[in-house]
Structure formats: structure tokens, C-alpha cells
Design a protein around this motif. Structure first.
Motif, PDB file in Angstrom:
ATOM      1  N   LEU A 100       0.976  -1.143  -0.056  1.00 40.95           N
ATOM      2  CA  LEU A 100       0.169   0.082   0.031  1.00 40.95           C
ATOM      3  C   LEU A 100       0.702   1.442  -0.093  1.00 40.95           C
ATOM      4  O   LEU A 100       1.666   1.469   0.893  1.00 40.95           O
ATOM      5  CB  LEU A 100      -1.066  -0.158   1.180  1.00 40.95           C
ATOM      6  N   LEU A 101       0.624   2.178  -0.970  1.00 45.26           N
ATOM      7  CA  LEU A 101       1.195   3.307  -1.059  1.00 45.26           C
ATOM      8  C   LEU A 101       0.231   4.324  -0.679  1.00 45.26           C
ATOM      9  O   LEU A 101      -0.989   4.482  -1.213  1.00 45.26           O
ATOM     10  CB  LEU A 101       1.763   3.684  -2.397  1.00 45.26           C
ATOM     11  N   VAL A 102       0.571   5.462   0.229  1.00 45.11           N
ATOM     12  CA  VAL A 102      -0.379   6.433   0.678  1.00 45.11           C
ATOM     13  C   VAL A 102       0.013   7.650   0.084  1.00 45.11           C
ATOM     14  O   VAL A 102       1.313   7.951   0.509  1.00 45.11           O
ATOM     15  CB  VAL A 102      -0.723   6.547   2.055  1.00 45.11           C
ATOM     16  N   ASN A 103      -0.436   8.299  -0.539  1.00 45.37           N
ATOM     17  CA  ASN A 103      -0.143   9.742  -1.036  1.00 45.37           C
ATOM     18  C   ASN A 103      -1.032  10.777  -0.799  1.00 45.37           C
ATOM     19  O   ASN A 103      -2.235  10.548  -0.441  1.00 45.37           O
ATOM     20  CB  ASN A 103      -0.193   9.853  -2.656  1.00 45.37           C
ATOM     21  N   GLU A 104      -0.353  12.000  -0.037  1.00 42.34           N
ATOM     22  CA  GLU A 104      -1.157  13.008   0.280  1.00 42.34           C
ATOM     23  C   GLU A 104      -0.742  14.260  -0.676  1.00 42.34           C
ATOM     24  O   GLU A 104       0.295  14.595  -0.849  1.00 42.34           O
ATOM     25  CB  GLU A 104      -0.902  13.434   1.837  1.00 42.34           C
ATOM     26  N   TYR A 105      -1.988  14.821  -1.193  1.00 44.05           N
ATOM     27  CA  TYR A 105      -1.858  15.726  -2.160  1.00 44.05           C
ATOM     28  C   TYR A 105      -2.455  17.115  -1.564  1.00 44.05           C
ATOM     29  O   TYR A 105      -3.968  16.994  -1.242  1.00 44.05           O
ATOM     30  CB  TYR A 105      -2.338  15.706  -3.436  1.00 44.05           C
ATOM     31  N   LEU A 106      -1.775  18.168  -1.272  1.00 50.07           N
ATOM     32  CA  LEU A 106      -2.756  19.462  -0.796  1.00 50.07           C
ATOM     33  C   LEU A 106      -3.362  20.141  -2.363  1.00 50.07           C
ATOM     34  O   LEU A 106      -2.925  19.710  -3.301  1.00 50.07           O
ATOM     35  CB  LEU A 106      -1.751  20.664  -0.224  1.00 50.07           C
TER      36      LEU A 106
ATOM     37  N   PRO B   9       2.904  12.589 -15.043  1.00 49.32           N
ATOM     38  CA  PRO B   9       2.535  11.382 -15.927  1.00 49.32           C
ATOM     39  C   PRO B   9       3.507  10.426 -15.539  1.00 49.32           C
ATOM     40  O   PRO B   9       4.607  10.555 -15.880  1.00 49.32           O
ATOM     41  CB  PRO B   9       2.367  11.957 -17.193  1.00 49.32           C
ATOM     42  N   HIS B  10       2.957   9.043 -15.458  1.00 48.38           N
ATOM     43  CA  HIS B  10       4.075   7.999 -15.242  1.00 48.38           C
ATOM     44  C   HIS B  10       3.391   6.583 -15.410  1.00 48.38           C
ATOM     45  O   HIS B  10       2.343   6.425 -15.492  1.00 48.38           O
ATOM     46  CB  HIS B  10       4.748   8.074 -13.835  1.00 48.38           C
ATOM     47  N   GLU B  11       4.265   5.781 -15.369  1.00 46.75           N
ATOM     48  CA  GLU B  11       3.702   4.021 -15.433  1.00 46.75           C
ATOM     49  C   GLU B  11       4.137   3.795 -13.925  1.00 46.75           C
ATOM     50  O   GLU B  11       5.196   4.362 -13.435  1.00 46.75           O
ATOM     51  CB  GLU B  11       4.495   3.409 -16.484  1.00 46.75           C
ATOM     52  N   ASP B  12       3.497   2.776 -13.574  1.00 52.75           N
ATOM     53  CA  ASP B  12       3.602   2.043 -12.198  1.00 52.75           C
ATOM     54  C   ASP B  12       4.884   1.187 -12.422  1.00 52.75           C
ATOM     55  O   ASP B  12       5.394   0.999 -11.361  1.00 52.75           O
ATOM     56  CB  ASP B  12       2.674   1.776 -11.487  1.00 52.75           C
ATOM     57  N   GLY B  13       5.025   0.638 -13.260  1.00 52.67           N
ATOM     58  CA  GLY B  13       6.266  -0.160 -13.524  1.00 52.67           C
ATOM     59  C   GLY B  13       6.099  -1.577 -13.269  1.00 52.67           C
ATOM     60  O   GLY B  13       5.231  -2.286 -12.684  1.00 52.67           O
TER      61      GLY B  13
ATOM     62  N   ARG C  20       0.030   5.918 -19.471  1.00 54.21           N
ATOM     63  CA  ARG C  20       0.556   6.717 -18.307  1.00 54.21           C
ATOM     64  C   ARG C  20      -0.488   7.384 -17.626  1.00 54.21           C
ATOM     65  O   ARG C  20      -1.653   7.388 -18.288  1.00 54.21           O
ATOM     66  CB  ARG C  20       1.571   7.607 -18.592  1.00 54.21           C
ATOM     67  N   HIS C  21      -0.599   7.848 -16.224  1.00 57.63           N
ATOM     68  CA  HIS C  21      -1.380   8.503 -15.638  1.00 57.63           C
ATOM     69  C   HIS C  21      -0.750   9.599 -14.766  1.00 57.63           C
ATOM     70  O   HIS C  21       0.479   9.214 -14.511  1.00 57.63           O
ATOM     71  CB  HIS C  21      -2.285   7.464 -14.637  1.00 57.63           C
ATOM     72  N   GLY C  22      -1.566  10.542 -14.488  1.00 56.30           N
ATOM     73  CA  GLY C  22      -0.820  11.699 -13.732  1.00 56.30           C
ATOM     74  C   GLY C  22      -2.072  12.500 -12.984  1.00 56.30           C
ATOM     75  O   GLY C  22      -3.187  12.274 -13.464  1.00 56.30           O
TER      76      GLY C  22
ATOM     77  N   THR D 192      -7.482  18.687   0.236  1.00 60.67           N
ATOM     78  CA  THR D 192      -6.489  17.896   0.524  1.00 60.67           C
ATOM     79  C   THR D 192      -6.981  16.457   0.246  1.00 60.67           C
ATOM     80  O   THR D 192      -7.984  16.040   0.691  1.00 60.67           O
ATOM     81  CB  THR D 192      -5.930  18.008   1.963  1.00 60.67           C
ATOM     82  N   ARG D 193      -6.413  15.667  -0.572  1.00 61.56           N
ATOM     83  CA  ARG D 193      -6.715  14.271  -0.848  1.00 61.56           C
ATOM     84  C   ARG D 193      -5.742  13.378  -0.482  1.00 61.56           C
ATOM     85  O   ARG D 193      -4.550  13.720  -0.548  1.00 61.56           O
ATOM     86  CB  ARG D 193      -6.850  14.455  -2.331  1.00 61.56           C
ATOM     87  N   ILE D 194      -6.355  12.285   0.297  1.00 63.81           N
ATOM     88  CA  ILE D 194      -5.204  11.193   0.394  1.00 63.81           C
ATOM     89  C   ILE D 194      -5.658  10.126  -0.399  1.00 63.81           C
ATOM     90  O   ILE D 194      -7.034   9.840  -0.469  1.00 63.81           O
ATOM     91  CB  ILE D 194      -5.585  10.925   1.875  1.00 63.81           C
ATOM     92  N   SER D 195      -4.721   9.475  -0.933  1.00 64.79           N
ATOM     93  CA  SER D 195      -5.135   8.270  -1.814  1.00 64.79           C
ATOM     94  C   SER D 195      -4.241   7.168  -1.187  1.00 64.79           C
ATOM     95  O   SER D 195      -3.209   7.164  -0.749  1.00 64.79           O
ATOM     96  CB  SER D 195      -4.727   8.355  -3.310  1.00 64.79           C
ATOM     97  N   LEU D 196      -5.271   5.838  -1.386  1.00 66.79           N
ATOM     98  CA  LEU D 196      -4.583   4.748  -0.824  1.00 66.79           C
ATOM     99  C   LEU D 196      -4.429   3.776  -2.147  1.00 66.79           C
ATOM    100  O   LEU D 196      -5.569   3.360  -2.710  1.00 66.79           O
ATOM    101  CB  LEU D 196      -5.661   3.804   0.287  1.00 66.79           C
TER     102      LEU D 196
HETATM  103  O1  LIG Z   1      -2.906   9.475  -6.036  1.00 66.45           O
HETATM  104  C1  LIG Z   1      -3.140   8.522  -6.897  1.00 66.45           C
HETATM  105  O2  LIG Z   1      -4.529   8.520  -7.267  1.00 66.45           O
HETATM  106  C2  LIG Z   1      -2.239   8.123  -7.981  1.00 66.45           C
HETATM  107  C3  LIG Z   1      -0.949   7.495  -7.086  1.00 66.45           C
HETATM  108  C4  LIG Z   1      -0.115   7.128  -8.112  1.00 66.45           C
HETATM  109  O3  LIG Z   1      -0.168   6.814  -9.541  1.00 66.45           O
HETATM  110  C5  LIG Z   1       1.150   6.238  -7.803  1.00 66.45           C
HETATM  111  O4  LIG Z   1       1.134   6.504  -6.499  1.00 66.45           O
HETATM  112  O5  LIG Z   1       1.863   5.804  -8.400  1.00 66.45           O
END
Ligand SMILES: O=C(O)CCC(=O)C(=O)O
Ligand SMILES: [Fe+2]
Length: 241
Positions: free
Chosen positions: A103-109, A116-120, A175-177, A220-224
């Protein structure tokens, strides 16, 4: 009994517009608002040392640090496992087990994003992301872009409490971003309306039937982001002591 092909429980959630890659699924209200609050609390209550701060977002990693030679798995804390039964019921993860192990948690203000990237290759090609706290817009970029790239080929609205799944070519080829914007004047509608879940920027301004005047403000968004690592390495518990 007549034999009928098994239908994936995910099928009703497939986004199938021609501008979108295959392998994209969107499930509104995947978690409840109570679960959203609980999960967000766990993320924000994590010790400061758990955060890695980047210039445009900060993140927490659970499950181990991905590595080309293999990822030494660390058990996912129980609070991160809240959606696991639902993942299993929907058949989202099926390879190593029915459960993700990373699990990767990202927080964006507001105004922050991710290039844009690929997850790889460190992960198996299915990723499932829950959105907490604020909506955002996920931009999708096709393979082999022309340069300079004009912008995303498509964008989809990710609402609070939703789940988005990138698999198939959406994972392996596109890719997504997330653009570094704090508001969106082109995203409208609700997840209840299939058509409005995705937005093709090139088609929007001229649409005669829709009201594009609404402006949404990002908070502020947190993504899991749940995944399965491609080369899991399990260390016997006895050795960890
Ligand atoms: O925050 C998101 O929805 C995308 C996160 C993402 O693309 C990543 O961590 O690789
Ligand atoms: Fe990503």
C-alpha cells in the motif's frame, strides 16, 4: 446446467468509452464516509517518521520497499485491510493471493499532483486506488505520444470514497498523472451518470448539452494505492526477531 461464461463482478464498473484504455474500472461509494474518516485518521495519526516528503506530495509506504531483485514483504497493518473482503468479492487481485500486499499512501494538498508516469515492473499490473478527503481528476496519457504532448487523451473524475482500478493496457501501456491544479472548471456531473465519469478534454468545450460552468475546488486528498509486488520475498518470522 447450461454452461455460461463466468461474468466478472467487475464488469458493471468498466469504463468503456472509446477514448479510454482497456482495463479501467471505477466504483463510486466503494467505502462509506465513516470508513473514509477512519482511514484518513489512521493516515494522519501515523508517526511523523512514517512520512516521506517530496516536493509535490508526501507519502507513506506499507508492505515494504519495492526493489528490482524482490521486495521484502512487511505485513500490512490491520487498518489498511478494511477493504480486503470487497477486493476479494470483486476479484480484483487474483495472482499471488486475493489480497494486495503493498500500500502506498499519497497526500496531495490542493494544487499538488503527480507527473504522468507508469507504475512499472516492481508490481503486478493491477492497481486499486481509494480516494479520501477530496475528489481529484486522473489524467490518462496514451503510449507513443507525439511531442510536445498536448495533454491527456482522457481524464476521469475520482470522487471521495471511490475506487479506481488500472489494469490491462491502462496499467501496462498508458501513463497516468494528476495535474497540479487546485480547481477544475471542466469536470461536471456525478458518478451516478456514466457519461460524466470520464471527461475527454477535446470534446468538452463544444458540447451543446452540458453545463460546463461549474467549478470544482480541490481540497487535501489522500489516496490509498493497493498493489501486489511482483517478486515478494517472505522472511521467516524467526529471522526478524
Ligand atoms: O494518488 C493517486 O491516485 C495516484 C497515485 C499514483 O499514481 C502512484 O502512486 O503511482
Ligand atoms: Fe501511479
Amino acid at each position: 446446467m447450461p454452461s455460461s461464461p463466468l461474468k466478472s463482478p467487475l464488469e458493471p464498473y468498466a469504463l468503456t468509452h472509446p477514448t479510454l484504455p482497456k482495463g479501467l474500472y471505477y466504483i463510486p461509494d466503494f467505502i462509506t464516509e465513516d470508513e473514509e474518516a477512519q482511514l484518513a485518521r489512521k493516515v494522519t495519526e501515523a508517526p511523523r517518521s512514517k512520512w516521506v516528503t517530496l516536493s509535490r506530495r508526501r507519502l507513506q509506504t506499507y508492505g515494504g520497499t519495492p526493489h528490482a531483485k524482490g521486495t521484502i514483504l512487511e505485513p500490512l497493518p490491520s487498518w489498511t485491510q478494511v477493504p480486503f473482503d470487497r477486493f476479494r468479492a470483486l476479484g480484483i487481485f487474483t495472482k499471488v493471493s486475493y489480497h494486495p500486499n503493498h500500500l502506498l499512501v499519497n497526500e496531495y494538498l490542493a494544487g499538488q499532483g503527480i507527473m504522468p508516469h507508469e507504475d512499472g515492473p516492481y508490481y503486478l499490473p493491477t492497481v486499486a486506488t481509494i480516494t479520501l478527503g477530496s475528489y481529484t481528476v486522473l489524467d490518462l496519457y496514451p503510449p507513443n505520444p507525439t511531442f510536445p504532448e498536448k495533454g491527456p487523451a482522457a481524464s476521469i473524475l475520482l470522487e471521495r470514497c471511490s475506487l479506481v482500478i488500472l489494469s490491462g493496457e491502462a496499467y501496462t501501456a498508458w501513463r497516468h498523472g494528476i495535474a497540479e491544479r487546485s480547481s477544475d472548471d471542466r469536470v461536471i456531473g456525478t458518478a451516478k451518470d456514466d457519461l460524466d465519469r470520464w471527461v475527454d478534454p477535446s470534446t468538452l468545450p463544444s458540447s451543446p448539452t452540458r453545463d460546463f460552468s461549474q467549478i470544482l475546488s480541490r481540497g487535501t486528498r489522500i489516496s490509498l494505492t493497493y498493489r501486489q509486488v511482483a517478486k515478494p520475498i517472505r522472511i521467516p518470522r524467526a529471522l526478524l526477531r
